[in-house]
Design a protein around this motif. Structure first.
Motif, short mmCIF file in Angstrom:
data_model
loop_
_atom_site.label_atom_id
_atom_site.label_comp_id
_atom_site.label_asym_id
_atom_site.label_seq_id
_atom_site.Cartn_x
_atom_site.Cartn_y
_atom_site.Cartn_z
N ARG A 166 13.46 -16.13 2.01
CA ARG A 166 12.40 -14.85 1.58
C ARG A 166 12.96 -13.58 1.46
NH1 ARG A 166 6.63 -13.83 4.32
NH2 ARG A 166 6.06 -12.14 3.32
N ALA A 167 14.04 -13.21 2.18
CA ALA A 167 14.76 -12.13 1.94
C ALA A 167 15.52 -11.91 0.53
CB ALA A 167 15.58 -11.62 3.07
N ILE A 168 16.18 -12.85 0.32
CA ILE A 168 16.95 -12.99 -0.99
C ILE A 168 15.92 -12.82 -2.29
CG2 ILE A 168 18.39 -14.30 -2.47
CD1 ILE A 168 19.87 -15.35 -0.07
N SER A 169 14.99 -13.55 -2.18
CA SER A 169 13.86 -13.63 -3.28
C SER A 169 13.33 -12.34 -3.25
CB SER A 169 12.89 -14.66 -2.97
OG SER A 169 13.56 -16.24 -2.92
N GLU A 170 12.97 -11.64 -2.33
CA GLU A 170 12.22 -10.28 -2.54
C GLU A 170 13.30 -9.39 -2.96
OE1 GLU A 170 10.73 -9.05 1.12
OE2 GLU A 170 8.97 -10.54 1.23
N ALA A 171 14.61 -9.43 -2.57
CA ALA A 171 15.76 -8.51 -2.96
C ALA A 171 15.89 -8.79 -4.51
CB ALA A 171 16.91 -8.93 -2.57
N GLU A 172 15.83 -10.04 -5.20
CA GLU A 172 15.88 -10.23 -6.64
C GLU A 172 14.90 -9.75 -7.25
OE1 GLU A 172 16.57 -14.43 -6.38
OE2 GLU A 172 18.55 -14.31 -6.04
N THR A 174 12.46 -7.19 -6.52
CA THR A 174 12.16 -5.75 -6.19
C THR A 174 13.25 -5.00 -5.83
OG1 THR A 174 11.90 -6.07 -3.77
CG2 THR A 174 9.91 -6.67 -5.10
N ASN A 175 14.40 -5.58 -5.85
CA ASN A 175 15.62 -4.56 -5.63
C ASN A 175 15.51 -3.76 -4.34
OD1 ASN A 175 17.17 -5.25 -7.97
ND2 ASN A 175 15.81 -3.90 -9.18
N ASN A 176 14.90 -4.54 -3.41
CA ASN A 176 14.64 -3.49 -2.03
C ASN A 176 15.95 -3.87 -1.04
OD1 ASN A 176 14.55 -6.42 -1.20
ND2 ASN A 176 12.60 -5.93 -0.12
N ALA A 177 17.08 -4.33 -1.37
CA ALA A 177 18.09 -4.56 -0.65
C ALA A 177 19.51 -4.39 -1.29
CB ALA A 177 18.19 -5.96 -0.17
N THR A 178 20.62 -3.70 -0.72
CA THR A 178 21.73 -3.40 -1.44
C THR A 178 22.48 -4.65 -1.64
OG1 THR A 178 23.10 -3.49 0.66
CG2 THR A 178 21.84 -1.31 0.10
N GLU A 179 23.56 -4.73 -2.80
CA GLU A 179 24.35 -5.42 -3.06
C GLU A 179 25.07 -6.04 -1.76
OE1 GLU A 179 26.97 -4.60 -6.34
OE2 GLU A 179 25.43 -4.23 -7.65
N ASP A 180 25.40 -5.37 -0.91
CA ASP A 180 26.13 -5.79 0.49
C ASP A 180 25.26 -6.47 1.13
OD1 ASP A 180 28.66 -4.45 -0.47
OD2 ASP A 180 28.38 -2.66 0.86
N ASP A 181 24.11 -5.93 1.08
CA ASP A 181 23.21 -6.97 2.16
C ASP A 181 22.85 -8.28 1.41
OD1 ASP A 181 22.90 -4.77 3.94
OD2 ASP A 181 20.94 -4.11 3.16
N VAL A 182 22.73 -8.25 0.27
CA VAL A 182 22.46 -9.68 -0.50
C VAL A 182 23.54 -10.58 -0.25
CG1 VAL A 182 22.27 -10.87 -2.53
CG2 VAL A 182 20.74 -8.72 -2.03
N ALA A 183 24.77 -9.87 -0.22
CA ALA A 183 26.14 -10.64 -0.20
C ALA A 183 26.16 -11.12 1.39
CB ALA A 183 27.45 -9.73 -0.54
N PHE A 184 25.68 -10.37 2.34
CA PHE A 184 25.87 -10.91 3.58
C PHE A 184 24.93 -12.02 3.82
CE2 PHE A 184 24.42 -11.11 7.96
CZ PHE A 184 25.65 -11.07 8.65
N MET A 185 23.54 -12.10 3.13
CA MET A 185 22.49 -13.09 3.47
C MET A 185 23.17 -14.33 2.69
SD MET A 185 19.27 -11.16 1.99
CE MET A 185 19.07 -9.38 2.40
N LYS A 186 23.57 -14.19 1.71
CA LYS A 186 24.26 -15.42 1.03
C LYS A 186 25.64 -15.99 1.82
CE LYS A 186 22.96 -14.36 -3.58
NZ LYS A 186 23.16 -13.85 -5.02
#
Length: 250
Positions: A166-172, A174-186
């Protein structure tokens, strides 16, 4: 009766944060390594960060009895899933380490340990699924990563994967997360796959994706139906969505 005692302890600590802080400082020298004092554990819920931190140092360096597991875990979990303006990075890191440290004990703690673990994952999972909880979300994911390295996470895999997906989908979207945060999620997904095994992971993640897609399609259908049946409510919904989008851009 227990809740009344807990509330009494909170009141006594909150009367004067400075007195509480210096009192805990003295206790830290006396009680390190001993059992957890119930009153000290209640100070984890104190409003002042210095008191939280000092109480956390004492509790984390002590051995909690099974009857105290829930209160200790609840106290530290509240530091992880609360609004980040009420805690600092030091308190959050301390809480994550404490949770990761006690988790193996809970895993081996039969019925009571299992009950506390279930409550903890449920609360953390709920916090991570909420939209717009940026810092809280990442603190939860860091906790999940630490837990994955010390206990069997298979019973909680769906909960973890649902929150991360859900967090990754929302980030993609709405851009509501930083690149570093998305990288950590992955990276967290990779860690979970490593712990579960690829086959089990793929099956679980596929199920999570399917449920998310089904829920999204159902939501679209409900919105389309609302436009026809209740145009006024649909207009209000569009306006609220527009305001949220504008708020993200600010």
């Amino acid at each position: 009766e227990k809740e009344e005692e807990e509330e009494e302890g909170k009141v006594r600590w909150s009367e004067d944060w400075q007195r509480a802080y210096f009192s805990l400082g003295g206790l830290a020298k006396l009680k390190r390594g001993e059992g957890v004092d119930d009153l000290v554990a209640s100070a984890l819920n104190h409003y002042h960060p210095w008191v939280k931190l000092t109480a956390g140092e004492i509790v984390a360096s002590s051995t909690a009895k099974p009857s105290q597991w829930y209160d200790v875990v609840k106290g530290f979990t509240s530091h992880i899933d609360c609004d980040t303006k009420f805690v600092n990075d030091e308190i959050i890191l301390q809480a994550i380490k404490a949770i990761v440290g006690i988790a193996p004990i809970l895993e081996e703690g039969a019925e009571e340990g299992g009950r506390v673990l279930k409550w903890m994952f449920s609360r953390l999972g709920g916090a991570a699924k909420k939209s717009g909880t940026g810092g809280v979300r990442m603190n939860v994911f860091k906790t999940f990563a630490g837990l994955a390295n010390v206990i069997d996470i298979s019973p909680w895999a769906t909960l973890i994967l649902t929150a991360v997906h859900r967090a990754i989908s929302e980030a993609e979207a709405t851009n509501n997360a930083t690149e570093d945060d998305v990288a950590f999620m992955k990276e967290l997904l990779i860690l979970v796959e490593d712990k579960l095994g690829t086959d089990v992971f793929m099956e679980a993640y596929s199920e999570v994706q399917q449920k998310a897609n089904a829920k999204r399609e159902q939501r679209k259908s409900e919105i389309a139906s609302e436009k026809v049946k209740n145009p006024k409510a649909a207009a209000i919904r569009r306006e609220n969505k527009k305001e949220k989008e504008e708020g993200r851009k600010r």
